[in-house]
Write a protein that holds these residues in place. Structure first.
Motif, PDB file in Angstrom:
ATOM      1  N   SER A  65      35.055  42.698  48.272  1.00 32.21           N
ATOM      2  CA  SER A  65      35.328  41.463  48.712  1.00 32.21           C
ATOM      3  C   SER A  65      35.219  40.140  47.805  1.00 32.21           C
ATOM      4  CB  SER A  65      34.761  40.939  49.946  1.00 32.21           C
ATOM      5  OG  SER A  65      33.324  40.727  49.565  1.00 32.21           O
ATOM      6  N   GLY A  84      37.671  37.201  52.163  1.00 28.06           N
ATOM      7  CA  GLY A  84      37.055  37.453  50.695  1.00 28.06           C
ATOM      8  C   GLY A  84      37.766  36.589  49.864  1.00 28.06           C
ATOM      9  N   GLN A 105      40.753  45.181  47.641  1.00 25.18           N
ATOM     10  CA  GLN A 105      40.720  45.319  48.893  1.00 25.18           C
ATOM     11  C   GLN A 105      42.048  46.158  49.418  1.00 25.18           C
ATOM     12  OE1 GLN A 105      39.451  42.296  51.789  1.00 25.18           O
ATOM     13  NE2 GLN A 105      38.822  41.117  50.173  1.00 25.18           N
TER      14      GLN A 105
END
Length: 464
Positions: free
Chosen positions: A267, A294, A303
């Motif tokens: 994140s 994040g 991610q």
């Protein structure tokens, strides 16, 4: 030459190279225009003679650059068809010197709706500081970065060089693995420079040190054995369109973050993406909220993401009052560094099966995947590249991730595990690669050429 077209190089050598580039740059732009004029779309539904012509044009440029060995080569795909032609040119270096492989690709994306273009897609058109045209940035400029850097250095080169210009990257590189294995001896090198990425922003160079992987999945949701009248059965019988939309909604949480467990990701990121810049670069409309959790950079680079890229429902103009019995969808899944496409596909499949509403049947279809990549940032070659970029651009280089995927890098690592891989490029957030009005920022193009020349010189001196 305007002041904006000249960076402030950090060294006298960078200034010399920029001055040398001034004397040939008009020719470089003309050569780029000649490559852009070739509609080399390596998709089977397009005329492949243009791809062959593009390969021959690149081979001709390599011969003009003085490569003693220049070949146009192919290899079969996994299903046995001939792959698109690639150019491989080799020039040996001094005894004991490293060999540097310079990668780019000469194929391009389709234009899409040409009505969305402000200029002719296959005519390189210079407007202000940008050159517009399909392939101007992705990736015919990459070819010219390599060839022009070599031109600036001439015979004073302390490394061996392999020029490897692929012809099917935009089509997924279907013959790439076989190509590497078939022509391994001609492609072997100590450092591989992949000129197919981008910079942090205009004027700020970047070395890409992580890439998300990708996976795609087709699946079908079925609730009936045939379509039925929506008036007679609506409100009681669950139609496949309702089941599909309910199922798709479970892939993300309330704030838009991926809700499938087991996909991993980080994140945070080393640099941050300014929200105003992201909104401008992506075209997000005023009032539309961003999704995910994040830092913004981590959402793009480290991610996972899941996007519905296809949904088979009747077009509104031809729709009828019918409950759909079966609906098919296609997902694009971006795999965070550290994950694998196989694990991501397994996690998404399990999620879809376990979240299917109303007992709807879920069947899976075609799938594909490409691995993520994380550079070894402790490799001394990375420091050498960062220094060359900073010097050539006259601005401190940064290390960035890339939300998109370059799956063939995993193939390169598998075939050449001891090689250092450097991912560079000439794109910037407004390059619009793959979209209408693709363009190349000319000052950054210049700086990329000088930076690569500096890198080759440093590697020739044994730095890194």
């Amino acid at each position: 030459m305007t002041d904006s077209q000249h960076p402030r190089p950090a060294s006298a050598r960078a200034a010399e190279l920029h001055a040398a580039l001034d004397t040939v740059f008009d020719q470089v732009k003309e050569t780029l225009a000649s490559l852009v004029a070739l509609p080399s779309i390596a998709w089977p539904s397009f005329d492949q003679s243009h791809v062959a012509a593009s390969a021959e044009a690149v081979a001709g440029l390599a011969r003009e650059a003085g490569f003693p060995s220049v070949e146009v080569l192919t290899a079969p795909t996994a299903s046995g068809e001939d792959g698109a032609p690639a150019v491989v040119a080799r020039r040996e270096g001094p005894a004991g010197a490293p060999t540097v492989v310079l990668y780019a690709h000469h194929d391009v994306q389709p234009t899409g709706d040409e009505a969305l273009w402000n200029t002719s897609p296959f005519v390189a058109t210079e407007i202000g500081d940008r050159i517009y045209g399909r392939g101007a940035a992705d990736d015919k400029a990459g070819i010219l970065v390599h060839l022009t850097a070599l031109r600036l250095l001439g015979d004073d080169l302390g490394v061996g060089v392999v020029l490897f210009v692929e012809g099917e990257e935009e089509a997924g590189s279907p013959s790439f693995q076989n190509f590497l294995r078939t022509h391994r001896d001609k492609l072997a090198g100590d450092v591989i420079v992949v000129a197919d990425s981008g910079n942090w922003k205009v004027g700020t160079p970047a070395l890409t040190t992580s890439l998300r992987g990708m996976a795609s999945l087709e699946f079908t949701v079925t609730t009936l054995d045939h379509a039925v009248h929506s008036g007679m059965y609506g409100g009681v019988v669950p139609d496949a369109a309702l089941a599909m939309t309910r199922l798709l909604s479970t892939l993300h949480g309330e704030g838009g973050a991926v809700a499938v467990s087991g996909l991993g990701g980080e994140s945070h990121a080393d640099v941050e993406y300014d929200e105003a810049d992201l909104r401008r670069d992506s075209g997000v409309l005023d009032g539309v909220q961003l999704i995910g959790e994040g830092t913004l950079a981590s959402r793009l680079w480290s991610q996972p993401s899941i996007t519905v890229i296809g949904l088979d429902l009747p077009h509104v103009d031809v729709s009828s009052n019918t409950l759909q019995h079966s609906v098919r969808a296609k997902l694009s899944i971006r795999v965070a560094p550290g994950g694998t496409p196989a694990d991501a596909l397994a996690a998404v499949k399990e999620h879809l099966q376990s979240h299917a509403p109303f007992g709807a049947h879920v069947e899976f279809g075609a799938e594909e995947g490409g691995s993520p990549w994380q550079a070894d940032t402790e490799d001394p070659v990375v420091d050498t590249a960062m220094a060359a970029l900073s010097d050539g651009f006259g601005a401190q280089a940064v290390q960035v991730g890339l939300g998109g995927s370059i799956p063939f890098i995993a193939d390169l690592l598998e075939e050449f595990p001891s090689a250092s891989i450097l991912v560079t490029g000439v794109e910037d957030p407004d390059a619009r690669a793959h979209s209408a009005n693709e363009s190349l920022h000319v000052p950054d193009f210049r700086s990329a050429i000088v930076s690569e020349a500096l890198l080759l010189e440093a590697l020739g001196r044994g730095e890194g």
